[in-house]
Design an enzyme around this catalytic site. Structure first.
Site, PDB file in Angstrom:
ATOM      1  N   LYS A 123      -4.935 -10.555  -6.058  1.00 43.81           N
ATOM      2  CA  LYS A 123      -6.199 -10.813  -5.352  1.00 43.81           C
ATOM      3  C   LYS A 123      -7.270  -9.806  -5.762  1.00 43.81           C
ATOM      4  CE  LYS A 123      -6.334  -8.008  -1.248  1.00 43.81           C
ATOM      5  NZ  LYS A 123      -7.122  -7.803  -0.091  1.00 43.81           N
TER       6      LYS A 123
ATOM      7  N   LYS B 156     -10.533  -3.970  -3.664  1.00 45.39           N
ATOM      8  CA  LYS B 156     -11.192  -2.688  -3.944  1.00 45.39           C
ATOM      9  C   LYS B 156     -10.261  -1.756  -4.690  1.00 45.39           C
ATOM     10  CE  LYS B 156     -13.481  -3.173   0.392  1.00 45.39           C
ATOM     11  NZ  LYS B 156     -13.115  -3.086   1.791  1.00 45.39           N
TER      12      LYS B 156
ATOM     13  N   LYS C 297       0.827  -1.217   0.000  1.00 44.64           N
ATOM     14  CA  LYS C 297       0.000   0.000   0.000  1.00 44.64           C
ATOM     15  C   LYS C 297       0.858   1.262   0.000  1.00 44.64           C
ATOM     16  CE  LYS C 297      -4.440  -1.636   1.491  1.00 44.64           C
ATOM     17  NZ  LYS C 297      -5.623  -1.502   2.319  1.00 44.64           N
TER      18      LYS C 297
HETATM   19  P1  ATP Z   1      -8.422  -3.835  -0.265  1.00 45.07           P
HETATM   20  O1  ATP Z   1      -8.957  -4.521  -1.446  1.00 45.07           O
HETATM   21  O2  ATP Z   1      -8.362  -2.347  -0.388  1.00 45.07           O
HETATM   22  O3  ATP Z   1      -7.171  -4.468   0.270  1.00 45.07           O
HETATM   23  P2  ATP Z   1     -10.181  -5.447   0.952  1.00 45.07           P
HETATM   24  O4  ATP Z   1     -11.165  -5.650  -0.120  1.00 45.07           O
HETATM   25  O5  ATP Z   1      -9.105  -6.460   1.191  1.00 45.07           O
HETATM   26  O6  ATP Z   1      -9.525  -4.053   0.818  1.00 45.07           O
HETATM   27  P3  ATP Z   1     -10.613  -5.438   3.738  1.00 45.07           P
HETATM   28  O7  ATP Z   1     -11.441  -4.582   4.600  1.00 45.07           O
HETATM   29  O8  ATP Z   1      -9.157  -5.169   3.785  1.00 45.07           O
HETATM   30  O9  ATP Z   1     -11.058  -5.303   2.253  1.00 45.07           O
HETATM   31  O10 ATP Z   1     -10.860  -6.984   4.031  1.00 45.07           O
HETATM   32  C1  ATP Z   1     -12.007  -7.513   4.645  1.00 45.07           C
HETATM   33  C2  ATP Z   1     -11.930  -9.028   4.668  1.00 45.07           C
HETATM   34  O11 ATP Z   1     -12.040  -9.555   3.345  1.00 45.07           O
HETATM   35  C3  ATP Z   1     -10.624  -9.578   5.232  1.00 45.07           C
HETATM   36  O12 ATP Z   1     -10.902 -10.681   6.068  1.00 45.07           O
HETATM   37  C4  ATP Z   1      -9.864 -10.023   4.013  1.00 45.07           C
HETATM   38  O13 ATP Z   1      -8.970 -11.075   4.291  1.00 45.07           O
HETATM   39  C5  ATP Z   1     -10.984 -10.484   3.110  1.00 45.07           C
HETATM   40  N1  ATP Z   1     -10.615 -10.401   1.701  1.00 45.07           N
HETATM   41  C6  ATP Z   1     -10.309  -9.281   1.017  1.00 45.07           C
HETATM   42  N2  ATP Z   1     -10.007  -9.559  -0.260  1.00 45.07           N
HETATM   43  C7  ATP Z   1     -10.135 -10.899  -0.396  1.00 45.07           C
HETATM   44  C8  ATP Z   1      -9.963 -11.810  -1.495  1.00 45.07           C
HETATM   45  N3  ATP Z   1      -9.628 -11.378  -2.701  1.00 45.07           N
HETATM   46  N4  ATP Z   1     -10.182 -13.126  -1.278  1.00 45.07           N
HETATM   47  C9  ATP Z   1     -10.541 -13.572  -0.061  1.00 45.07           C
HETATM   48  N5  ATP Z   1     -10.708 -12.775   1.014  1.00 45.07           N
HETATM   49  C10 ATP Z   1     -10.510 -11.453   0.866  1.00 45.07           C
END
Ligand code: ATP
Ligand code: LTN
Length: 328
Positions: free
Chosen positions: A192, A195, A111
């Protein structure tokens, strides 16, 4: 009863990675554990954010909690910033965490990459996360695979603190699902689903309409070979679609592949399964959005309950490090 805690940032919409990696486990955990789920709004301040939007997106996330099936009579739902003890505990933990171990966190490195200036909050982000967890004597933390390293850090901080100051914190365990812990970007299946992904076409939001879901899946990257086979190393795009289909239909990816003769049928089945899965969530979300006063009331109750537990932990940790106890 086993105590469970997890959190999500109130940034952007909820995507299938969040749902399969986290939310789905939260919903099943709530009935047989003492479960706490929080919207980590303070974590959202670690990178640029829009102050005019944050309160709204926090309420939207709370509405989504209810829409996916979290039941406030079965679990505690709250907003991180409403429980001040999280930040008080963070300081005590920051004085136990080391600069070196925080520098090794891959999320911080990712990040922070390419930014002219990186906030101190982004650097200490995982310590606030450790405080979220340790404040509640948490046994188990249901998260996606990307949070494994942060969980390991929370465990190390707890173990080190206990070793230095006496037994104070429970050492938590990660709970990472077998299928869906790492949903990949549809356009770039080696990254992955996130967002902050480059293209909107790469991720599916729980609130995407059926036509959008179908279009995004149709355009998902596959490969030149025609065989539908689960092999994340050499077929990341196809394997990701199989994972999505498997997660949406409660199968293993290998079982989900059975009977699918080409990529067209894989995409058709995956789109159909996802559209059916999100339909009731979207309906509930629409109903709940009509009146958010009830959601605000639930969050107030949740914060009250959470504060009582977190307050006791902060006092215990303060005593352990030798602070003068409050006599008021
Ligand atoms: P960003 O995409 O900006 O990193 P994020 O989508 O990961 O944000 P978070 O609030 O960081 O959102 O994560 C919330 C939950 O979703 C966490 O438990 C994280 O491990 C899970 N998660 C996020 N992205 C994935 C993914 N691609 N696959 C599985 N689990 C995910
Ligand atoms: N860093 C987590 C969000 C998070 C969290 C937590 C998850 C903050 N505090 C406590 C589990 C437990 C992420 O998903 N990016």
């Amino acid at each position: 009863m086993k105590r469970v805690l997890s959190g999500i940032q109130p940034t952007g919409g909820v995507h299938l990675g969040n749902y399969f990696g986290a939310f789905r486990n939260w919903v099943s955990d709530q009935h047989d554990t003492d479960a706490f789920f929080c919207i980590v709004d303070l974590h959202a301040l670690t990178v640029d954010h829009d102050p005019a939007q944050l309160a709204r997106t926090t309420l939207e996330m709370a509405t989504m909690f209810l829409a996916v099936g979290l039941d406030p009579s079965a679990c505690t739902l709250f907003v991180q910033s409403h429980v001040l003890q999280h930040t008080a505990l963070t300081w005590l933990l920051e004085c136990t965490a080391s600069f070196g171990e925080l520098s090794r966190m891959t999320q911080f490195k990712d990040k922070g990459k390419g930014r002219e200036s990186v906030s101190a909050g982004l650097f200490t982000y995982p310590v606030l996360m450790a405080a979220d967890i340790l404040a509640y004597d948490t046994d188990s933390v249901p998260v996606g695979h990307d949070q494994k390293q942060h969980l390991e850090l929370a465990r190390n901080i707890a173990i080190r603190f206990n070793g230095r100051y006496g037994d104070t914190f429970k050492v938590p365990q990660p709970d990472i699902p077998k299928v869906g812990a790492r949903i990949m970007d549809l356009q770039d299946p080696t990254s992955k689903m996130s967002k902050s992904s480059k293209s909107e076409q790469g991720l599916i939001y729980l609130l995407d309409d059926p036509a959008t879901i179908e279009k995004k899946i149709k355009r998902a990257v596959t490969d030149a070979e025609p065989e539908v086979r689960f092999d994340p190393e050499s077929k990341p795009g196809v394997s990701n679609l199989l994972t999505l289909l498997a997660a949406a239909t409660d199968k293993t990816p290998d079982d989900a592949a059975k009977g699918l003769v080409n990529y067209g049928s894989l995409k058709h089945s995956a789109a159909e399964a996802i559209i059916e899965m999100v339909r009731p969530i979207q309906e509930r979300y629409r109903q709940l959005s009509a009146d958010t006063s009830e959601v605000s009331r639930l969050l107030a109750n949740g914060a009250q309950k959470a504060s009582e537990i977190a307050e006791a932990t902060v006092r215990r940790a303060g005593d352990a490090v030798g602070l003068l106890p409050k006599s008021f």
